[in-house]
Design a protein around this motif. Structure first.
Motif, PDB file in Angstrom:
ATOM      1  N   LEU A 142       0.822  -1.204   0.000  1.00 21.37           N
ATOM      2  CA  LEU A 142       0.000   0.000   0.000  1.00 21.37           C
ATOM      3  C   LEU A 142       0.854   1.251   0.000  1.00 21.37           C
ATOM      4  CD1 LEU A 142      -2.834  -0.920   2.518  1.00 21.37           C
ATOM      5  CD2 LEU A 142      -2.936  -0.851   0.033  1.00 21.37           C
ATOM      6  N   GLU A 143       2.115   1.120   0.451  1.00 24.90           N
ATOM      7  CA  GLU A 143       2.946   2.314   0.542  1.00 24.90           C
ATOM      8  C   GLU A 143       3.724   2.575  -0.757  1.00 24.90           C
ATOM      9  OE1 GLU A 143       1.717   0.907   4.267  1.00 24.90           O
ATOM     10  OE2 GLU A 143       3.061  -0.163   2.892  1.00 24.90           O
ATOM     11  N   SER A 144       3.795   1.588  -1.645  1.00 24.91           N
ATOM     12  CA  SER A 144       4.609   1.762  -2.844  1.00 24.91           C
ATOM     13  C   SER A 144       3.894   2.605  -3.881  1.00 24.91           C
ATOM     14  CB  SER A 144       4.947   0.394  -3.444  1.00 24.91           C
ATOM     15  OG  SER A 144       3.768  -0.270  -3.863  1.00 24.91           O
ATOM     16  N   GLY A 145       4.660   3.314  -4.668  1.00 26.98           N
ATOM     17  CA  GLY A 145       4.076   4.107  -5.735  1.00 26.98           C
ATOM     18  C   GLY A 145       3.837   3.253  -6.958  1.00 26.98           C
ATOM     19  N   SER A 146       3.143   3.797  -7.947  1.00 28.89           N
ATOM     20  CA  SER A 146       2.885   3.021  -9.157  1.00 28.89           C
ATOM     21  C   SER A 146       4.110   3.078 -10.058  1.00 28.89           C
ATOM     22  CB  SER A 146       1.669   3.586  -9.895  1.00 28.89           C
ATOM     23  OG  SER A 146       1.869   4.927 -10.238  1.00 28.89           O
ATOM     24  N   VAL A 147       4.456   1.907 -10.604  1.00 24.29           N
ATOM     25  CA  VAL A 147       5.591   1.805 -11.509  1.00 24.29           C
ATOM     26  C   VAL A 147       5.082   1.293 -12.842  1.00 24.29           C
ATOM     27  CG1 VAL A 147       7.825   0.717 -11.922  1.00 24.29           C
ATOM     28  CG2 VAL A 147       7.133   1.288  -9.595  1.00 24.29           C
ATOM     29  N   PRO A 148       5.357   1.976 -13.951  1.00 24.36           N
ATOM     30  CA  PRO A 148       4.857   1.532 -15.240  1.00 24.36           C
ATOM     31  C   PRO A 148       5.192   0.073 -15.475  1.00 24.36           C
ATOM     32  CG  PRO A 148       5.889   3.684 -15.447  1.00 24.36           C
ATOM     33  CD  PRO A 148       6.167   3.207 -14.058  1.00 24.36           C
ATOM     34  N   GLY A 149       4.164  -0.680 -15.892  1.00 20.45           N
ATOM     35  CA  GLY A 149       4.357  -2.071 -16.224  1.00 20.45           C
ATOM     36  C   GLY A 149       4.222  -3.004 -15.033  1.00 20.45           C
ATOM     37  N   GLU A 150       4.050  -2.473 -13.791  1.00 20.57           N
ATOM     38  CA  GLU A 150       3.904  -3.315 -12.619  1.00 20.57           C
ATOM     39  C   GLU A 150       2.547  -3.056 -11.980  1.00 20.57           C
ATOM     40  OE1 GLU A 150       7.084  -2.872  -9.907  1.00 20.57           O
ATOM     41  OE2 GLU A 150       8.666  -3.178 -11.389  1.00 20.57           O
ATOM     42  N   ASP A 151       2.129  -3.984 -11.116  1.00 17.44           N
ATOM     43  CA  ASP A 151       0.878  -3.792 -10.392  1.00 17.44           C
ATOM     44  C   ASP A 151       0.990  -2.574  -9.486  1.00 17.44           C
ATOM     45  OD1 ASP A 151      -0.022  -6.026 -11.574  1.00 17.44           O
ATOM     46  OD2 ASP A 151       0.144  -7.334  -9.813  1.00 17.44           O
ATOM     47  N   VAL A 152      -0.097  -1.803  -9.405  1.00 15.14           N
ATOM     48  CA  VAL A 152      -0.152  -0.658  -8.502  1.00 15.14           C
ATOM     49  C   VAL A 152      -1.204  -0.964  -7.444  1.00 15.14           C
ATOM     50  CG1 VAL A 152       0.523   0.944 -10.300  1.00 15.14           C
ATOM     51  CG2 VAL A 152      -1.895   0.536  -9.911  1.00 15.14           C
ATOM     52  N   PRO A 153      -1.151  -0.297  -6.273  1.00 20.06           N
ATOM     53  CA  PRO A 153      -2.132  -0.565  -5.236  1.00 20.06           C
ATOM     54  C   PRO A 153      -3.554  -0.419  -5.760  1.00 20.06           C
ATOM     55  CG  PRO A 153      -0.381   0.801  -4.388  1.00 20.06           C
ATOM     56  CD  PRO A 153      -0.160   0.699  -5.866  1.00 20.06           C
ATOM     57  N   SER A 154      -4.380  -1.390  -5.488  1.00 18.67           N
ATOM     58  CA  SER A 154      -5.736  -1.417  -6.015  1.00 18.67           C
ATOM     59  C   SER A 154      -6.737  -1.079  -4.936  1.00 18.67           C
ATOM     60  CB  SER A 154      -6.041  -2.803  -6.593  1.00 18.67           C
ATOM     61  OG  SER A 154      -7.383  -2.872  -7.013  1.00 18.67           O
ATOM     62  N   SER A 155      -7.789  -0.380  -5.300  1.00 21.13           N
ATOM     63  CA  SER A 155      -8.900  -0.128  -4.389  1.00 21.13           C
ATOM     64  C   SER A 155     -10.112  -0.950  -4.822  1.00 21.13           C
ATOM     65  CB  SER A 155      -9.248   1.365  -4.381  1.00 21.13           C
ATOM     66  OG  SER A 155      -9.570   1.811  -5.678  1.00 21.13           O
ATOM     67  N   THR A 156      -9.866  -1.978  -5.626  1.00 23.06           N
ATOM     68  CA  THR A 156     -10.928  -2.843  -6.124  1.00 23.06           C
ATOM     69  C   THR A 156     -10.741  -4.260  -5.599  1.00 23.06           C
ATOM     70  OG1 THR A 156     -11.122  -1.536  -8.146  1.00 23.06           O
ATOM     71  CG2 THR A 156     -12.041  -3.757  -8.197  1.00 23.06           C
ATOM     72  N   VAL A 157     -11.826  -4.855  -5.144  1.00 21.57           N
ATOM     73  CA  VAL A 157     -11.828  -6.216  -4.627  1.00 21.57           C
ATOM     74  C   VAL A 157     -12.636  -7.102  -5.570  1.00 21.57           C
ATOM     75  CG1 VAL A 157     -12.577  -7.711  -2.714  1.00 21.57           C
ATOM     76  CG2 VAL A 157     -11.577  -5.456  -2.237  1.00 21.57           C
ATOM     77  N   TYR A 158     -12.083  -8.286  -5.862  1.00 23.27           N
ATOM     78  CA  TYR A 158     -12.805  -9.231  -6.700  1.00 23.27           C
ATOM     79  C   TYR A 158     -13.449 -10.303  -5.823  1.00 23.27           C
ATOM     80  CZ  TYR A 158     -13.949 -12.713 -10.230  1.00 23.27           C
ATOM     81  OH  TYR A 158     -14.608 -13.617 -11.028  1.00 23.27           O
ATOM     82  N   VAL A 159     -14.746 -10.561  -6.056  1.00 18.45           N
ATOM     83  CA  VAL A 159     -15.475 -11.613  -5.363  1.00 18.45           C
ATOM     84  C   VAL A 159     -15.908 -12.632  -6.407  1.00 18.45           C
ATOM     85  CG1 VAL A 159     -17.475 -12.184  -3.943  1.00 18.45           C
ATOM     86  CG2 VAL A 159     -16.286 -10.021  -3.590  1.00 18.45           C
ATOM     87  N   GLY A 160     -15.404 -13.856  -6.274  1.00 21.08           N
ATOM     88  CA  GLY A 160     -15.709 -14.891  -7.246  1.00 21.08           C
ATOM     89  C   GLY A 160     -16.375 -16.098  -6.617  1.00 21.08           C
ATOM     90  N   ASN A 161     -16.632 -17.108  -7.463  1.00 24.51           N
ATOM     91  CA  ASN A 161     -17.290 -18.355  -7.057  1.00 24.51           C
ATOM     92  C   ASN A 161     -18.682 -18.095  -6.486  1.00 24.51           C
ATOM     93  OD1 ASN A 161     -17.321 -21.212  -6.794  1.00 24.51           O
ATOM     94  ND2 ASN A 161     -16.922 -21.025  -4.595  1.00 24.51           N
ATOM     95  N   LEU A 162     -19.402 -17.154  -7.086  1.00 22.14           N
ATOM     96  CA  LEU A 162     -20.768 -16.877  -6.646  1.00 22.14           C
ATOM     97  C   LEU A 162     -21.711 -17.921  -7.247  1.00 22.14           C
ATOM     98  CD1 LEU A 162     -20.832 -12.989  -7.094  1.00 22.14           C
ATOM     99  CD2 LEU A 162     -20.327 -14.303  -5.022  1.00 22.14           C
ATOM    100  N   PRO A 163     -22.868 -18.154  -6.649  1.00 25.14           N
ATOM    101  CA  PRO A 163     -23.828 -19.111  -7.207  1.00 25.14           C
ATOM    102  C   PRO A 163     -24.255 -18.702  -8.624  1.00 25.14           C
ATOM    103  CG  PRO A 163     -24.426 -18.532  -4.957  1.00 25.14           C
ATOM    104  CD  PRO A 163     -23.324 -17.600  -5.355  1.00 25.14           C
ATOM    105  N   ARG A 164     -24.553 -19.681  -9.451  1.00 23.41           N
ATOM    106  CA  ARG A 164     -24.933 -19.396 -10.837  1.00 23.41           C
ATOM    107  C   ARG A 164     -26.198 -18.557 -10.919  1.00 23.41           C
ATOM    108  NH1 ARG A 164     -21.856 -22.226 -14.311  1.00 23.41           N
ATOM    109  NH2 ARG A 164     -20.730 -24.056 -13.483  1.00 23.41           N
ATOM    110  N   ASP A 165     -27.089 -18.734  -9.947  1.00 29.63           N
ATOM    111  CA  ASP A 165     -28.352 -17.996  -9.978  1.00 29.63           C
ATOM    112  C   ASP A 165     -28.320 -16.748  -9.086  1.00 29.63           C
ATOM    113  OD1 ASP A 165     -28.189 -19.335  -7.595  1.00 29.63           O
ATOM    114  OD2 ASP A 165     -30.260 -20.063  -7.605  1.00 29.63           O
ATOM    115  N   ALA A 166     -27.139 -16.319  -8.670  1.00 28.03           N
ATOM    116  CA  ALA A 166     -27.033 -15.152  -7.783  1.00 28.03           C
ATOM    117  C   ALA A 166     -27.515 -13.890  -8.489  1.00 28.03           C
ATOM    118  CB  ALA A 166     -25.598 -14.973  -7.313  1.00 28.03           C
ATOM    119  N   ARG A 167     -28.134 -13.026  -7.721  1.00 27.54           N
ATOM    120  CA  ARG A 167     -28.598 -11.733  -8.242  1.00 27.54           C
ATOM    121  C   ARG A 167     -27.752 -10.626  -7.634  1.00 27.54           C
ATOM    122  NH1 ARG A 167     -33.812 -11.716 -10.471  1.00 27.54           N
ATOM    123  NH2 ARG A 167     -34.851 -13.750 -10.417  1.00 27.54           N
TER     124      ARG A 167
END
Length: 352
Positions: A248-273
């Motif tokens: 979280l303290e590192s700066g963004s470097v071109p071509g590398e991952d930068v700190p993200s404020s996005t969370v991915y939620v996966g493996n949800l039920p097929r019928d999830a709303r």
């Protein structure tokens, strides 16, 4: 107060606002939810005034309006004034309600005749007032009253006060009414630099107010915005190995991952709303500012204001289940300026 047997239940009164036996009637609209102010709440209802009671610990909102049933007797009004009655006879008051508070009643552990007040030390009365200022419900001219026993009126050094501390204009005791004449300014709004990410996670109403003030161009930087949340890295290690964690303290470097404020939620039920997911996230205290639904891929991107809030969400979503599925929760990989082949720069991706 304990030695003189001046307090009612709950006992002992140490580390709490004492529930004294005598009250003076106070004309009011907003009264705090603690047991010592039960009679004050009753007097408000019996006087046919509108009673607003803050949500305990501000976990589900700011205000509740207490609405007794038609033709309520005094006994029913007394029940409405209890904590159970507040739950049974209340409706939430939203931030857009344009409510105006004419008088504020707060509890105190101690108060001085100069109007300087000490509460339980958790800061809820100060924060409630600051939030009311932010939503336009009170002004510097709105009177603030505290109801205490005479023995709670003591000298308090001004050095104990900070800018965000609430002062009082009137002190009601069983024997007198003190007009403090306090000239010290009351809080002018929420001091965001004193608000932690943990508090934001526990109080959704704070997130809403912060969004409004941010849109108005105000500085809403949190106290620990640039510091990783306690326990967040350990919680995340169950999802990703430590060497994969972005700093979280590192700066963004071109071509590398930068700190993200996005969370991915996966493996949800097929019928999830999406509505079902939003409700479940809110129940966990992890509601995002924006959600990108990936229904066919059985996932979703949760967008937060900053990396610290994203870490907070990940911590709260460990073991998160939707339906019969245990969701996979991870910090999304936010690609830098020279994003991957075939991908856009700045686009989040599910972590492999």
């Amino acid at each position: 107060m304990e030695s003189r047997n001046l307090a009612d239940f709950p006992r002992p009164v140490h580390h709490r606002i004492p529930n004294f036996k005598a009250f003076k009637m106070a004309r009011t609209i907003k009264v705090n939810p603690d047991a010592p102010q039960k009679n004050a709440r009753f007097f408000v209802l019996d006087s046919k005034k509108t009673l607003l009671v803050p949500t305990p610990r501000l976990r589900t909102g700011l205000f509740n309006k207490i609405t007794p049933p038609p033709g309520a007797t005094k006994d029913i009004l007394r029940k409405c004034a209890t904590s159970q009655g507040v739950r049974n006879y209340s409706t939430p008051v939203g931030l857009d309600s344009r409510v105006l508070v004419d008088l504020v009643v707060v509890g105190s552990v101690a108060v001085s005749e100069k109007g300087w007040r000490i509460g339980k030390g958790e800061g809820y009365a100060d924060l409630e007032y600051a939030m009311m200022v932010s939503m336009g419900a009170v002004s510097q001219g709105t009177p603030v009253v505290t109801i205490v026993h005479d023995c709670q009126v003591v000298d308090i050094p001004e050095t104990l006060l900070e800018d965000h501390d609430l002062t009082v204009d009137y002190i009601l005791t069983p024997t007198r009414v003190v007009t403090t004449g306090c000239a010290r300014p009351k809080p002018a709004g929420i001091v965001w630099s004193k608000i932690s990410c943990e508090m934001m996670g526990k109080m959704p109403v704070l997130r809403s107010l912060r969004c409004r003030e941010e849109q108005a161009g105000k500085d809403v930087t949190l106290r620990d915005k640039h510091r990783s949340l306690p326990g967040a890295r350990a919680a995340l290690s169950t999802v990703r190995s430590p060497r994969e964690l972005p700093s979280l303290e590192s700066g963004s470097v071109p071509g590398e991952d930068v700190p993200s404020s996005t969370v991915y939620v996966g493996n949800l039920p097929r019928d999830a709303r999406v509505s079902e997911l939003k409700r479940a996230l809110s129940a966990r205290g992890a509601a995002p500012s924006r959600l990108t639904w990936q229904g066919p891929q059985r996932g979703a991107f949760l967008h937060y204001r900053d990396p610290a809030e994203a870490w907070q969400a990940i911590s709260r979503l460990q073991g998160f289940c939707l339906g019969a599925n245990t969701a996979r929760v991870a910090l999304a990989r936010q690609q830098g300026a020279s994003g991957p082949a075939g991908g856009r720069a700045g686009e989040p991706h599910p972590d492999p």
